[in-house]
Design an enzyme around this catalytic site. Sequence first.
Site, PDB file in Angstrom:
ATOM      1  N   HIS A 146      20.006 108.946 -53.244  1.00 14.86           N
ATOM      2  CA  HIS A 146      20.830 107.859 -53.760  1.00 14.86           C
ATOM      3  C   HIS A 146      22.325 108.112 -53.594  1.00 14.86           C
ATOM      4  O   HIS A 146      23.130 107.186 -53.668  1.00 14.86           O
ATOM      5  CB  HIS A 146      20.485 107.550 -55.226  1.00 14.86           C
ATOM      6  CG  HIS A 146      21.019 108.508 -56.236  1.00 14.86           C
ATOM      7  ND1 HIS A 146      20.262 109.541 -56.749  1.00 14.86           N
ATOM      8  CD2 HIS A 146      22.218 108.592 -56.852  1.00 14.86           C
ATOM      9  CE1 HIS A 146      20.987 110.201 -57.635  1.00 14.86           C
ATOM     10  NE2 HIS A 146      22.177 109.650 -57.718  1.00 14.86           N
ATOM     11  N   ASP A 179      13.840 111.212 -53.975  1.00 17.89           N
ATOM     12  CA  ASP A 179      15.290 111.098 -54.099  1.00 17.89           C
ATOM     13  C   ASP A 179      15.998 112.306 -53.497  1.00 17.89           C
ATOM     14  O   ASP A 179      16.897 112.890 -54.100  1.00 17.89           O
ATOM     15  CB  ASP A 179      15.706 110.915 -55.565  1.00 17.89           C
ATOM     16  CG  ASP A 179      17.127 110.381 -55.688  1.00 17.89           C
ATOM     17  OD1 ASP A 179      17.726 110.025 -54.660  1.00 17.89           O
ATOM     18  OD2 ASP A 179      17.644 110.338 -56.825  1.00 17.89           O
ATOM     19  N   SER A 254      25.378 114.299 -58.934  1.00 21.50           N
ATOM     20  CA  SER A 254      24.112 114.111 -58.228  1.00 21.50           C
ATOM     21  C   SER A 254      24.104 114.813 -56.882  1.00 21.50           C
ATOM     22  O   SER A 254      25.036 114.692 -56.089  1.00 21.50           O
ATOM     23  CB  SER A 254      23.843 112.625 -58.001  1.00 21.50           C
ATOM     24  OG  SER A 254      23.306 112.038 -59.139  1.00 21.50           O
TER      25      SER A 254
END
Length: 304
Positions: A146, A179, A254
Site C-alpha cells: 500500500h 500487503d 509503513s
Amino acid sequence: MVMPHDRPPGLGRPRGPGFAPGPPPPTSPEAPSRAAGATAAPAVPVRKGSGRLLAAAVLVAALTGGAAGVAGGRLAVGDEAAPAALPRAAAAPPAPSGSSGSPGSAGGLSGTAARVLPSVVSVESGRGAGSGFVIDGSGHLLTNAHVLAGSAAGAGVTVVLDDGRRLPAVVVGTDEAYDLAVLRVDDARGLTAAVLGRSADLAVGDQVLAVGSPLGLAGTVTGGIVSALDRQVRLGGRGQTALQTDASINPGNSGGPLVNARGEVIGINTAIATLSRRGTGSIGIGFAIPIDRAVPVAERIIRG
C-alpha cells in the site's frame, strides 16, 4: 510516509474492558490521505480464533491521494530455478531466565539502532510514500504494497537512503493479499542489507525497535515490546495474524522494519489502531507482518 498536513485514516477500534463505545475508526500506520470527497472505509469486524469480536479493523492505503488497495503484478511461482534464498540470521540460542529480549551487544538499544538505520530507506511513489529496507546485496528492498499506492510492476519510484542520497528504483512486484512489495535499485553499491531474523523466536515482552519515516521524519527510531504474537487483524484485504507492539508507529512508518534487540528484522510495520476516525497517531497498538511470512513472499516476487 505522509506529510504532516496529510490526514491518514485508521485501522480500527479496540474493544473490551476500558474502552468506551465510539464511532468505528478505520486506520493504518502508514496511510496516505484520501482524495477530497472520499468517504472513510467502513470498519470490518475481525474475530479471534475463539470467535470473540476483537476489533473493528480495516487497512486503508493512506498515501497522498491514494485509495485503498494496491494494483500490482500478480505473483506466480515459476518453474525456473529459484535464486539464492534471502539471508537469514541463525536461530537465537535460548535466553537465560529473565533476559529475554535484552540488548544483545555492546551499546544496548542505541547500538541496535546504529546497526539498523543504514538499511532503512524512505520510499516515494507518485501517489504516496512510506518506508522500506534493504534485504540483500543485489539491490532489493522490501516495503508494504500500500506504500506504492497502486504502482504496477516496472513502475519507477524513488528511495532516499540513510545518508540522504536519492536513488531511482523500480517495482519488482507486489502481493496485495499480504500487503508486501519488493523494489530494486540497479546500482547496489553502498547499500547495507538488513539482517533478517526469525519471528518464530519471539516471545511476548521482548524488546523491539520500529524504524522508518513517520510524518516524513526519516530515520526515526521508537522502542517498545512485543505485545502479542498472533493478533488477528485485517491486512491486505484479508484476515491474518500479525505481531502486535507498543512501539510508536505512525503514518509514514509503513514498510519499515520492526527489529529485535540484536538488530534483526522480525516484522514489517504495517498498521495501527486508533480510537476515532480522526485519530492518526499512535495509541500504543501497532501491527507488523511477521518476517517469517514476509520472506517467502519476497523470494517469490524476486523469482517472478
